[in-house]
Design an enzyme around this catalytic site. Structure first.
Site, PDB file in Angstrom:
ATOM      1  N   GLU A  94      -5.968   8.540   7.948  1.00 39.92           N
ATOM      2  CA  GLU A  94      -6.513   8.139   6.635  1.00 39.92           C
ATOM      3  C   GLU A  94      -7.904   8.712   6.393  1.00 39.92           C
ATOM      4  OE1 GLU A  94      -5.786   4.334   4.791  1.00 39.92           O
ATOM      5  OE2 GLU A  94      -4.707   3.718   6.578  1.00 39.92           O
ATOM      6  N   ASN A  96      -6.950   6.323  -1.659  1.00 44.76           N
ATOM      7  CA  ASN A  96      -5.868   5.374  -1.386  1.00 44.76           C
ATOM      8  C   ASN A  96      -6.098   4.229  -2.377  1.00 44.76           C
ATOM      9  OD1 ASN A  96      -4.089   3.515  -0.337  1.00 44.76           O
ATOM     10  ND2 ASN A  96      -4.587   3.948   1.801  1.00 44.76           N
ATOM     11  N   GLU A 114       0.857  -1.195   0.000  1.00 48.68           N
ATOM     12  CA  GLU A 114       0.000   0.000   0.000  1.00 48.68           C
ATOM     13  C   GLU A 114       0.895   1.248   0.000  1.00 48.68           C
ATOM     14  OE1 GLU A 114      -1.575   0.714   3.942  1.00 48.68           O
ATOM     15  OE2 GLU A 114      -3.332   1.778   3.175  1.00 48.68           O
ATOM     16  N   ASN A 118       0.282  -1.258   5.222  1.00 49.86           N
ATOM     17  CA  ASN A 118       1.211  -0.571   6.145  1.00 49.86           C
ATOM     18  C   ASN A 118       0.550  -0.695   7.507  1.00 49.86           C
ATOM     19  OD1 ASN A 118       3.301   1.652   4.852  1.00 49.86           O
ATOM     20  ND2 ASN A 118       1.552   1.325   3.503  1.00 49.86           N
ATOM     21  N   CYS A 140      -4.830  -2.975   2.753  1.00 47.79           N
ATOM     22  CA  CYS A 140      -4.559  -2.935   4.186  1.00 47.79           C
ATOM     23  C   CYS A 140      -5.766  -3.235   5.069  1.00 47.79           C
ATOM     24  CB  CYS A 140      -3.902  -1.609   4.570  1.00 47.79           C
ATOM     25  SG  CYS A 140      -3.123  -1.753   6.195  1.00 47.79           S
ATOM     26  N   LYS A 195      -9.407   2.097  -1.930  1.00 48.84           N
ATOM     27  CA  LYS A 195      -9.616   1.513  -0.592  1.00 48.84           C
ATOM     28  C   LYS A 195     -10.973   1.890  -0.004  1.00 48.84           C
ATOM     29  CE  LYS A 195      -7.035   1.193   3.821  1.00 48.84           C
ATOM     30  NZ  LYS A 195      -5.761   1.595   4.448  1.00 48.84           N
TER      31      LYS A 195
HETATM   32  N1  CDT Z   1      -2.936   1.280   6.511  1.00 47.67           N
HETATM   33  C1  CDT Z   1      -3.858   0.672   7.277  1.00 47.67           C
HETATM   34  O1  CDT Z   1      -4.989   0.488   6.870  1.00 47.67           O
HETATM   35  N2  CDT Z   1      -3.460   0.323   8.520  1.00 47.67           N
HETATM   36  C2  CDT Z   1      -4.359  -0.223   9.477  1.00 47.67           C
HETATM   37  C3  CDT Z   1      -3.912   0.086  10.860  1.00 47.67           C
HETATM   38  C4  CDT Z   1      -5.039  -0.050  11.787  1.00 47.67           C
HETATM   39  S1  CDT Z   1      -4.532  -0.461  13.361  1.00 47.67           S
HETATM   40  C5  CDT Z   1      -5.464  -1.882  13.661  1.00 47.67           C
HETATM   41  C6  CDT Z   1      -4.493  -1.741   9.388  1.00 47.67           C
HETATM   42  O2  CDT Z   1      -5.623  -2.227   9.426  1.00 47.67           O
HETATM   43  O3  CDT Z   1      -3.505  -2.450   9.314  1.00 47.67           O
END
Ligand code: CDT
Length: 317
Positions: free
Chosen positions: A146, A110, A47, A196, A171, A127
């Site tokens: 985000e 995204n 991502e 990420n 993600c 996304k």
């Molecule tokens: N980039 C991204 O979507 N990161 C989120 C962090 C959330 S913390 C649970 C993820 O779901 O990995």
């Protein structure tokens, strides 16, 4: 046509805020060359793979925010990746921040794209599940903005490519059963997911020790319950003071992990994936047409949150 897709994970280590697109694209090209040397047809990158994970910072200036976004794809900076793709015959999935123009208005997404072995974009995904928050929350060690910087997408599609049906997610999408099922209902055979994920989740620090487990758990469940391959690829490691999980892996429709990365840096891992291996799951245990009971699932699309009792105390069964 062969139903074997040789998949490469193109895991990235950290990208510094000061790194240029050209520096990052060179790293992506190096990974693609390595993938090609291993006989890969398709490499999956993370991502937001062209920049550092900028939602960790609160920003107000449009100019500063937009500096992390791409107005066009390919651009002068990313063209070398498309050229190399065509030269080597290696397709790719790439996540990036997209600055779109809709009815004359700028909209930020995204996004990920799927590029075929001729270096042509054949699929785009925006996304859907945007985690985090909209406003500055100084109590956090770092931000996860985000919801501030992106507009959610509204569609999980499937692209006919690489001899099969390929889906994309990004993600946080991987944690939601709906992501896989909507694509499962379109017969998806491989879901590509860049991510990420910080090790530390400020609202629930008690989950920090489980972040790798939850990563794999979600993707294994999605694969098995929909009879599909799942490829999850991290941007990993200590990036601008924030530690990101690795755990990139390729999961079979059986739910088994077939290949995984062992570092938190730039790394290629590969697997030979037979798309026909989906069939035995899709025609037996998860034969949707034979076994699903959609009349019992209405709530899934009728409401967003859980249903509370009149006194707000619990869930009505
Ligand atoms: N980039 C991204 O979507 N990161 C989120 C962090 C959330 S913390 C649970 C993820 O779901 O990995």
């Amino acid at each position: 046509m062969s139903r074997i897709v040789n998949i490469a994970i193109g895991q990235l280590g950290p990208i510094a805020r000061a790194d240029s697109r050209q520096q990052v694209v060179k790293r992506l090209c190096d990974l693609m060359r390595e993938a090609h040397a291993c006989g890969s047809h398709l490499i999956v990158y993370p991502e937001l793979a062209l920049t550092t994970f900028f939602p960790r910072w609160y920003m107000e200036s449009d100019e500063e925010i937009n500096s992390f976004f791409e107005r066009e794809m390919p651009s002068a900076a990313t063209q070398p990746l498309f050229d190399l793709s065509r030269e080597l015959g290696v397709g790719f999935y790439l996540g990036y921040a997209e600055l779109a123009s809709e009815q004359g208005k700028a909209v930020r997404y995204n996004t990920s794209i799927l590029v075929n072995r001729q270096g042509e974009i054949v699929g785009k995904y925006r996304k859907v599940h945007l985690p985090g928050h909209r406003e500055h929350e100084p109590w956090r060690r770092f931000q996860h903005l985000e919801k501030r910087y992106f507009t959610p997408g509204n569609h999980f599609g499937v692209t006919h490519a690489f001899g099969g049906k390929i889906g994309m997610a990004i993600c946080n999408d991987r944690r939601w059963a709906e992501t896989y099922r909507v694509m499962g209902l379109q017969g998806v055979e491989m879901v590509l997911i860049g991510y990420n994920t910080p090790v530390h989740n400020a609202p629930a620090p008690q989950h920090d020790d489980l972040s790798l487990f939850h990563n794999q758990l979600s993707m294994q469940a999605g694969a098995y319950q929909n009879g599909t391959w799942v490829v999850g690829v991290a941007k990993a490691g200590m990036e601008e003071g924030v530690d990101g999980i690795g755990g990139s892996c390729i999961i079979a429709p059986s739910g088994e992990v077939l290949a995984n990365c062992i570092t938190k840096g730039d790394e290629v891992a590969i697997a030979r994936c037979d798309l026909d291996f989906c069939e035995v799951y899709k025609r037996t245990t998860f034969n949707f047409d034979a076994h699903r009971q959609p009349q019992a699932y209405g709530m899934i699309v009728e409401r967003r949150g859980e249903m509370l009792m009149a006194d707000g105390s619990g869930v009505v069964s």
